[in-house]
Design an enzyme around this catalytic site. Structure first.
Site, mmCIF file in Angstrom:
data_model
loop_
_atom_site.group_PDB
_atom_site.id
_atom_site.type_symbol
_atom_site.label_atom_id
_atom_site.label_comp_id
_atom_site.label_asym_id
_atom_site.label_seq_id
_atom_site.Cartn_x
_atom_site.Cartn_y
_atom_site.Cartn_z
ATOM 1 N N ASP A 188 64.475 103.915 55.059
ATOM 2 C CA ASP A 188 63.277 103.103 55.285
ATOM 3 C C ASP A 188 63.525 101.920 56.346
ATOM 4 O O ASP A 188 64.584 101.687 56.386
ATOM 5 C CB ASP A 188 63.008 102.337 53.853
ATOM 6 C CG ASP A 188 62.191 103.538 52.891
ATOM 7 O OD1 ASP A 188 61.661 104.306 53.463
ATOM 8 O OD2 ASP A 188 62.544 103.037 51.629
ATOM 9 N N LYS B 258 58.360 107.317 60.322
ATOM 10 C CA LYS B 258 58.129 108.130 61.640
ATOM 11 C C LYS B 258 57.964 109.672 61.379
ATOM 12 O O LYS B 258 57.488 110.466 62.321
ATOM 13 C CB LYS B 258 59.227 107.993 62.725
ATOM 14 C CG LYS B 258 59.140 106.480 63.342
ATOM 15 C CD LYS B 258 59.840 106.482 64.517
ATOM 16 C CE LYS B 258 60.091 105.145 64.998
ATOM 17 N NZ LYS B 258 61.139 104.849 65.768
#
Ligand SMILES: C[S@@+](CC[C@H](N)C(=O)[O-])C[C@H]1O[C@@H](n2cnc3c(N)ncnc32)[C@H](O)[C@@H]1O
Length: 410
Positions: A199, A221
């Site tokens: 994260d 992403k």
């Protein structure tokens, strides 16, 4: 025979389960050695007129059989292994001679030269037994052992599993941000990983330490197309694990404190993939602490409550009972609350909390960018705007904020 350059001792792992082991002498040496013999499942007879209270407790617990007398010839019959550690040198010498006659390996605490076996300095970490012999230097053995065990524990010595590698994922709590605040187990699993899905929040610095072959994936992403972002993360975990990779899901703080860790654990369980959860130091306690605020303090706060401030109090999706929280006298810790703190403060005051209740916002706690902004419920909205406080921040509300060496005037 002494260990020397020509004839070093021959190391071996004895499998003692159910096999007779005789220990002569119930003093400090026996006390130190017995736990490992017990753990190995040996059938242990202690021969000694006296014993330390700890050794006595082992006998009382049925872990060893204690024959309360001095050593006599024949005591070593049928023994596979003998530890000679009495205070009586004559008994030691006689027992040692009997072991030699019986061809039973015998360790001697009083005379290493006369012994037929030596106890290595041992340690264990995650299924690995480390045994070190250096000949005549037990301190050096212990130091080498410590270095290896420590390295295995913190991951600086990487010993990946090569046998029976079944797909698995570790959900690792990375702590609040300072890379030193991950657990030893978490750091080791990271060091053993092939793939790390991380994260934004959490100890990013740890990722820089990873060897180049480790694939680091930014969870934010991962393209999610027709899936929800969380589903896409779950799928990525499952796919990499099924491809036989050691996968670490690195999360900020603790995986189960507003970390969606259980959703990932459930998805893995549904896919039949084993999942290890490694707890982490949650920002809810450590970030206030790093800013000098104890979440409890004797005589000041007897409870602390951790709340998500993700949605405003009047939002129908909110599951938080702000009216009840306003009545508590202890500490309120709000995570994900920077954007909504004005509305949260209003709700607490509307339900009776004093407007001058002290409050602190701790931004990017435990990192080099940590900052603390103090306020009260009445002034917080204005202070957050004026000081440009931004997430991530932990908000602490209650009298504990005024405690501690770092207290500041709002
Ligand atoms: C999605 S929650 C995850 C909490 C995490 N699982 C834990 O146990 O700390 C994210 C929130 O944690 C808090 N947070 C996490 N790390 C922080 C840090 N280093 N400094 C300040 N707040 C932090 C902030 O309130 C942030 O909005």
């Amino acid at each position: 025979m002494a260990e020397n350059a020509e004839h070093p001792a021959y190391p071996v792992g004895l499998r003692l389960t159910g096999r007779r082991v005789v220990v002569i002498g119930g003093g400090q040496v026996a006390q130190r050695r017995l736990p490992a013999l017990i753990a190995a499942g040996a059938d242990i007879t202690l021969i000694s007129p006296s014993a330390t209270p700890s050794v006595e407790a082992m006998a009382e617990a049925g872990e060893i059989t204690w024959t309360k007398r001095r050593y006599e010839d024949g005591d070593l019959a049928d023994a596979w292994y003998v530890l000679v550690a009495a205070t009586d040198p004559e008994a030691n010498a006689r027992a040692s001679a009997e072991a030699e006659r019986n061809r039973t390996w015998c360790v001697r605490s009083d005379d290493a030269e006369a012994a037929t076996a030596w106890t290595p300095a041992t340690g264990r970490s995650e299924g690995v037994t480390v045994a070190v012999l250096t000949g005549h230097d037990p301190r050096r053995s212990a130091a080498v052992r410590d270095a290896i065990v420590e390295g295995l524990r913190d991951g600086s010595l990487v010993a990946p599993h090569h046998r029976d590698r079944t797909p698995s994922v570790a959900l690792v709590g990375g702590g609040p941000g300072d890379p030193d605040l991950i657990t030893v187990r978490g750091r080791r699993l990271l060091a053993e990983a092939d793939v790390v899905i991380a994260d934004r929040l959490g100890p990013r610095d740890l990722l820089d330490e990873l060897p180049p072959h480790v694939e680091v994936i930014d969870a934010a992403k991962i393209p999610y197309g027709r899936f929800m972002a969380q589903e896409a993360i779950n799928n990525a975990l499952i796919e990499h694990a099924k491809a036989g990779k050691s996968v670490v899901r690195l999360k900020g703080g603790d995986p189960f404190v507003f970390g969606r860790g259980m959703e990932e654990a459930q998805a893995l369980a549904e896919a039949g993939i084993a999942c290890t959860v490694v707890p982490g130091i949650s920002s809810s306690i450590s970030v206030p602490g790093a800013a000098g605020i104890p979440v409890t303090h004797r005589g000041v706060a007897h409870e602390f409550t951790v709340v998500s401030g993700h949605v405003a109090p009047d939002d129908p999706r909110s599951l938080v009972d702000w009216a009840s929280l306003a009545k508590l006298t202890g500490t309120l810790v709000v995570l994900m609350g920077v954007d909504k703190i004005g509305a949260i403060a209003e709700a607490l005051m509307a339900h009776g909390k004093a407007p001058d209740t002290p409050l602190a916002l701790v931004q990017e706690g435990t990192t080099s960018s940590q900052r603390r902004v103090d306020a009260t419920l009445a002034t917080v909205a204005e202070r957050v705007a004026a000081e440009d406080v931004r997430p991530p921040a932990v908000i602490v509300i209650g009298p504990v904020v005024a405690e501690g060496p770092h207290k500041s005037t709002p």
